[in-house]
Design a protein around this motif. Structure first.
Motif, mmCIF file in Angstrom:
data_model
loop_
_atom_site.group_PDB
_atom_site.id
_atom_site.type_symbol
_atom_site.label_atom_id
_atom_site.label_comp_id
_atom_site.label_asym_id
_atom_site.label_seq_id
_atom_site.Cartn_x
_atom_site.Cartn_y
_atom_site.Cartn_z
ATOM 1 N N LEU A 332 0.958 -1.242 0.109
ATOM 2 C CA LEU A 332 -0.035 0.088 -0.016
ATOM 3 C C LEU A 332 0.663 1.239 0.031
ATOM 4 C CD1 LEU A 332 -2.718 1.437 0.234
ATOM 5 C CD2 LEU A 332 -2.597 1.154 2.721
ATOM 6 N N GLY A 333 1.905 1.317 0.903
ATOM 7 C CA GLY A 333 2.764 2.568 0.872
ATOM 8 C C GLY A 333 3.634 2.587 -0.855
ATOM 9 N N ALA A 336 1.003 4.193 -2.947
ATOM 10 C CA ALA A 336 0.905 5.510 -2.712
ATOM 11 C C ALA A 336 1.991 6.331 -3.222
ATOM 12 C CB ALA A 336 0.471 6.001 -1.155
ATOM 13 N N ARG A 361 -5.289 12.235 -7.129
ATOM 14 C CA ARG A 361 -4.346 12.193 -5.995
ATOM 15 C C ARG A 361 -4.733 12.666 -4.534
ATOM 16 N NH1 ARG A 361 -0.133 14.385 -3.183
ATOM 17 N NH2 ARG A 361 -0.759 16.403 -4.045
ATOM 18 N N LEU A 364 -7.504 10.158 -3.245
ATOM 19 C CA LEU A 364 -7.084 8.720 -3.095
ATOM 20 C C LEU A 364 -6.470 8.800 -1.680
ATOM 21 C CD1 LEU A 364 -5.934 7.663 -6.360
ATOM 22 C CD2 LEU A 364 -7.901 6.993 -5.139
ATOM 23 N N ASN A 365 -6.346 10.213 -1.128
ATOM 24 C CA ASN A 365 -5.814 10.105 0.121
ATOM 25 C C ASN A 365 -6.623 9.644 1.427
ATOM 26 O OD1 ASN A 365 -2.988 11.006 -0.202
ATOM 27 N ND2 ASN A 365 -3.824 12.991 -0.334
ATOM 28 N N LEU A 368 -6.374 5.914 1.243
ATOM 29 C CA LEU A 368 -5.186 5.538 1.921
ATOM 30 C C LEU A 368 -5.356 5.615 3.519
ATOM 31 C CD1 LEU A 368 -1.931 4.853 1.793
ATOM 32 C CD2 LEU A 368 -1.925 7.469 1.542
ATOM 33 N N ALA A 372 -4.980 2.130 5.569
ATOM 34 C CA ALA A 372 -3.732 2.077 6.239
ATOM 35 C C ALA A 372 -3.593 1.398 7.549
ATOM 36 C CB ALA A 372 -2.800 3.269 6.354
#
Length: 411
Positions: A332-333, A336, A361, A364-365, A368, A372
């Motif tokens: 995942l990291g 990103a 972008r 999508l945070n 994320l 996470a």
């Protein structure tokens, strides 16, 4: 010990020092877009390496267990010295064939694409070198070099190579005869015919003198940095795929099945005769060389620079906590980071669709920050959501200010 992890802050400090030296000497060896692109490829390479370094380590450990002719001890100073020299010898051949064979150049060309030469160029590394690079270090396993020693001397070799990527240090007298220096490495990064495919050593230039690949930097032949087929992009993903894509296109177009296969392993630049005739590639004339540039307003440049710091921080976070993170968190990291530097590359190229990519972008945070904690990238925390809201608002304000300065992003 992970020497690279501890060296990262010093890399960034030395880049800042070099920028000050540029200003003091009245020269300009940095461009924002180029430096961001170089460091982006480095961040992408580092985070990719967190997922792929097992390829090299596992194959080395397997070879050490089953093929070693000797059993050397990590407690001996002489074993470390032997390993350090042997590693550089192996690196020389990897580096040399990285310039001489299509499939290896496809990976290594990333490091040479910058048309500037400064300390940020040293961080410009491939994300695909893990595919074949491990093969060249198997002789160290055969000689019985312990895994700890191998990993350590590899890191030391890489650390040494950082300082030679500068234009501020002149020739160093007798040191030039034995070691890789900024002068002879500048020649290595040239696309001039005089310097092409020379000076492959990582620490010792003696290999080049021994095997006939040395070329001194000539004051009468100023170095022109870059590659003969320019990248012409600020996109770190395309930087890693450009030459693979060219090889794939040529292999697909080739009429002979044998040519479709052997193109990958032929000397760099070799193309099937039928493909070369039908799809000629005209390389730019060095006499008319112009660096790749895309005009950007100061606000746009500032916006990208600030956003880029987020991905330096995320990459550093992943490096620091790598051993305690599950594979899903690392993946995942990495995703990103990869999409983030891609989006910033699009912005630096001032694409008509750059604003849409940038808004995506930022959007999508949200998933994320939600995903996470579920995969163990970081703990669940209300502060993360507050931070995300504040970051998003500041970013949107920054985008609005950029839009007022230039409308091309939304044209």
């Amino acid at each position: 010990m992970d020497f690279i992890l501890y060296a990262v802050p010093f890399f960034l400090v030395l880049i800042a020092v070099e920028l000050l030296a540029d200003r003091w000497r009245g020269v300009s060896n940095y461009r924002l877009a180029d430096a961001v692109n170089s460091i982006s490829t480095g961040v992408l390479s580092t985070t990719t390496g967190l997922l792929t370094k097992g390829v090299g380590l596992l194959t080395y450990a397997f070879a050490l267990k089953h093929l070693a002719l000797l059993r050397l001890s990590a407690d001996s100073v002489w074993v470390w010295i032997f390993a350090f020299v042997l590693y550089d010898f192996c690196y020389y051949w990897l580096h040399r064939l990285g310039h001489e064979r299509n499939i290896l150049w496809a990976a290594h060309s990333v490091h040479h694409q910058s048309e500037e030469y400064n300390l940020s160029t040293a961080l410009r590394q491939t994300s695909t070198g893990f595919l074949l690079g491990w093969i060249f270090y198997l002789p160290m396993a055969v000689f019985g070099v312990p895994l700890l020693v191998f990993v350590s001397v590899a890191a030391l070799n890489l650390l040494y190579q950082f300082w030679v990527h500068t234009q501020h240090i002149p020739k160093l007298g007798w040191f030039e005869w034995c070691f890789v220096t900024p002068s002879n490495h500048r020649a290595h990064h040239a696309q001039n015919a005089l310097y092409m495919d020379r000076n492959y050593g990582g620490v010792f230039i003696l290999w080049d003198r021994l095997f006939g690949t040395f070329q001194e930097e000539d004051d009468n032949e100023p170095v022109i940095f870059g590659v003969t087929t320019p990248l012409a992009s600020w996109n770190p993903l395309w930087a890693n795929l450009q030459f693979y894509a060219q090889l794939w296109d040529d292999a697909r177009r080739a009429g002979s099945p044998w040519d479709k296969l052997r193109i990958w392993f032929m000397r760099t630049g070799w193309r099937p005769a039928d493909v070369a005739a039908k799809y000629p590639m005209n390389k730019p004339d060095l006499a008319l060389f112009r660096k790749f540039e895309v005009p950007l307003g100061r606000r746009q440049q500032g916006y990208v620079a600030v956003q880029f710091c987020i991905y330096i921080a995320l990459g550093s976070y992943l490096m620091n906590l790598e051993r305690g993170l599950p594979s899903a968190a690392l993946l995942l990291g990495w995703g990103a980071v990869a999409f983030g530097v891609f989006a910033l590359g699009v912005a630096l190229e001032n694409r008509p669709w750059a604003l849409q990519v940038e808004l995506l972008r930022l959007a999508l945070n949200v998933p994320l920050v939600w995903l996470a904690p579920l995969v163990g990238l970081w703990p669940a925390s209300p502060q993360m959501w507050v931070g995300l809201l504040g970051y998003s608002l500041i970013s949107v304000i920054g985008l609005y200010r950029c839009r007022r300065q230039v409308t091309r992003w939304v044209s």
